[in-house]
Write an enzyme that holds these catalytic residues in place. Structure first.
Site, short mmCIF file in Angstrom:
data_model
loop_
_atom_site.label_atom_id
_atom_site.label_comp_id
_atom_site.label_asym_id
_atom_site.label_seq_id
_atom_site.Cartn_x
_atom_site.Cartn_y
_atom_site.Cartn_z
CE LYS A 210 -2.02 -1.06 3.89
NZ LYS A 210 -1.29 -2.29 4.25
NE ARG B 298 -4.64 -1.44 9.71
CZ ARG B 298 -3.49 -0.83 9.39
NH1 ARG B 298 -3.48 0.19 8.58
NH2 ARG B 298 -2.35 -1.29 9.87
NE ARG C 169 6.31 -0.29 10.12
CZ ARG C 169 5.20 -0.26 9.38
NH1 ARG C 169 5.19 0.42 8.24
NH2 ARG C 169 4.10 -0.85 9.76
NE ARG D 16 7.93 -2.38 6.31
CZ ARG D 16 6.59 -2.26 6.36
NH1 ARG D 16 5.97 -1.57 5.41
NH2 ARG D 16 5.90 -2.82 7.32
NE ARG E 11 2.20 -4.82 11.25
CZ ARG E 11 3.20 -4.63 10.38
NH1 ARG E 11 4.38 -5.17 10.60
NH2 ARG E 11 3.01 -3.89 9.32
P1 AP5 Z 1 4.93 -1.51 1.82
O1 AP5 Z 1 4.60 -0.77 0.58
O2 AP5 Z 1 5.64 -0.79 2.91
O3 AP5 Z 1 3.63 -2.27 2.37
P2 AP5 Z 1 2.38 -1.73 3.19
O4 AP5 Z 1 1.18 -2.43 2.68
O5 AP5 Z 1 2.37 -0.24 3.19
O6 AP5 Z 1 2.77 -2.33 4.60
P3 AP5 Z 1 2.65 -1.74 6.06
O7 AP5 Z 1 3.34 -2.75 6.95
O8 AP5 Z 1 3.18 -0.34 6.15
O9 AP5 Z 1 1.14 -1.78 6.28
P4 AP5 Z 1 0.40 -1.82 7.60
O10 AP5 Z 1 -0.97 -1.63 7.12
O11 AP5 Z 1 0.61 -2.98 8.49
O12 AP5 Z 1 1.11 -0.68 8.44
P5 AP5 Z 1 0.66 0.76 8.87
O13 AP5 Z 1 1.84 1.60 8.82
O14 AP5 Z 1 -0.58 1.17 8.17
O15 AP5 Z 1 5.80 -2.79 1.39
C1 AP5 Z 1 6.30 -3.70 2.35
C2 AP5 Z 1 7.69 -4.18 1.89
O16 AP5 Z 1 7.56 -4.88 0.65
C3 AP5 Z 1 8.69 -3.04 1.62
O17 AP5 Z 1 9.97 -3.45 2.01
C4 AP5 Z 1 8.64 -2.84 0.09
O18 AP5 Z 1 9.88 -2.38 -0.42
C5 AP5 Z 1 8.33 -4.26 -0.39
N1 AP5 Z 1 7.51 -4.27 -1.60
C6 AP5 Z 1 6.42 -3.48 -1.86
N2 AP5 Z 1 5.89 -3.79 -3.06
C7 AP5 Z 1 6.64 -4.82 -3.55
C8 AP5 Z 1 6.58 -5.59 -4.75
N3 AP5 Z 1 5.64 -5.38 -5.69
N4 AP5 Z 1 7.50 -6.57 -4.93
C9 AP5 Z 1 8.45 -6.79 -4.00
N5 AP5 Z 1 8.58 -6.09 -2.85
C10 AP5 Z 1 7.67 -5.11 -2.62
O19 AP5 Z 1 0.20 0.50 10.39
C11 AP5 Z 1 1.14 0.25 11.42
C12 AP5 Z 1 0.42 0.23 12.75
O20 AP5 Z 1 -0.17 1.53 13.00
C13 AP5 Z 1 -0.78 -0.74 12.84
O21 AP5 Z 1 -0.37 -2.05 13.18
C14 AP5 Z 1 -1.62 -0.08 13.94
O22 AP5 Z 1 -1.08 -0.32 15.20
C15 AP5 Z 1 -1.46 1.40 13.62
N6 AP5 Z 1 -2.50 1.89 12.69
C16 AP5 Z 1 -2.29 2.35 11.42
N7 AP5 Z 1 -3.45 2.72 10.87
C17 AP5 Z 1 -4.41 2.48 11.79
C18 AP5 Z 1 -5.82 2.65 11.79
N8 AP5 Z 1 -6.48 3.13 10.72
N9 AP5 Z 1 -6.51 2.29 12.91
C19 AP5 Z 1 -5.87 1.83 14.00
N10 AP5 Z 1 -4.52 1.64 14.06
C20 AP5 Z 1 -3.81 1.96 12.97
#
Ligand code: AP5
Length: 224
Positions: free
Chosen positions: A13, A88, A162, A127, A173
């Protein structure tokens, strides 16, 4: 363009939001990034959120909804937005519907980044992030080279993991995604907004599919 990128942790994402942001000129609004910024600055909100984030749980809805309301009403979101990691759960989706009605900015599409669990796990454990500029690498799928190089910060970047990308937290997660976030697929399907993109392909190929999925939501300009 007013869209949501929906998908499990590690489905790409953030990576794809960055590309869409450059090509469509609308901001990426990532609740994860906003929360991490608050944690880094040790604000009251950040201190409240940290323990849930480190344990792989969701931060409480009231905190996240307050943040989203503030962010969506900023001037740069007037012409559109890419929501990354929000909503979420169903309660957040319902609150977003109310807020967007109030702002007269209806959603145009919700794109599900579809990816197998095994691939997700590999992407998350691999990552790494440049501590200085925040650029995202992956030591398994997109290594920073030998010796490591960051296009912005140069050679020998300080790459960090992270806290929630540790193996023991990733499982939690993914469980939270299954239990709380996955029901949004049906929610947005019923609303006629859902589009599915195969996220198990190289970044550029996923981006091409994503562009096709969001179609004519906004004019496309050059990607640098
Ligand atoms: P990346 O693009 O970083 O993936 P992502 O889907 O953004 O993953 P996240 O882990 O950031 O998502 P998340 O939803 O768990 O975390 P968030 O920060 O929202 O790609 C991942 C890796 O793969 C990278 O190394 C990239 O280089 C690689 N990659 C990407 N595309 C690729 C491809 N096509 N081929 C190969 N490699 C690839 O949330 C974190 C925490 O915050 C949550 O756990 C929660 O505690 C809190 N939080 C966030 N939002 C909320 C909410 N709305 N409500 C409540 N708590 C929340």
């Amino acid at each position: 363009m007013r869209i949501i990128l929906l998908g499990a942790p590690g489905s790409g994402k953030g990576t794809q939001s960055q590309l869409l942001m450059k090509s469509h000129g609308v901001p990426q609004i990532s609740t994860g990034d906003l929360l991490r910024e608050a944690v880094a600055k040790r604000t009251a909100l950040g201190l409240r959120a940290k323990s849930a984030m480190d344990a792989g749980r969701l931060v409480d809805d009231a905190t996240v909804l307050g943040m989203i309301r503030e962010r969506l009403t900023q001037p740069d979101a007037a012409e559109g937005f890419i929501l990354d990691g929000f909503p979420r759960n169903i309660a957040q989706a319902e609150a977003l519907d109310v807020l967007l009605r109030e702002l007269a900015k209806p959603l145009e599409a919700v794109v599900l980044m579809d990816l197998d669990l095994k691939v997700l796990f590999k992407r998350l454990t691999g990552r790494r992030i440049c501590e200085d500029c925040g650029r995202v690498f992956n030591i398994l799928t997109a290594p920073p080279g030998t010796p490591p190089h960051c296009p912005k910060c140069g050679d020998s970047p300080r790459l960090i993991q992270r806290p929630d990308d540790k193996e023991e937290v990733i499982g939690k997660r993914l469980d939270v995604y299954e239990a709380q976030t996955k029901p949004l697929i049906e929610y947005y399907e019923a609303a006629g907004l859902l589009r599915v993109v195969n996220a198990d392909a190289p970044v550029e190929a996923v981006f091409a599919n994503l562009q096709a999925a969001v179609g004519a939501a906004a004019p496309v300009t050059a990607v640098d």
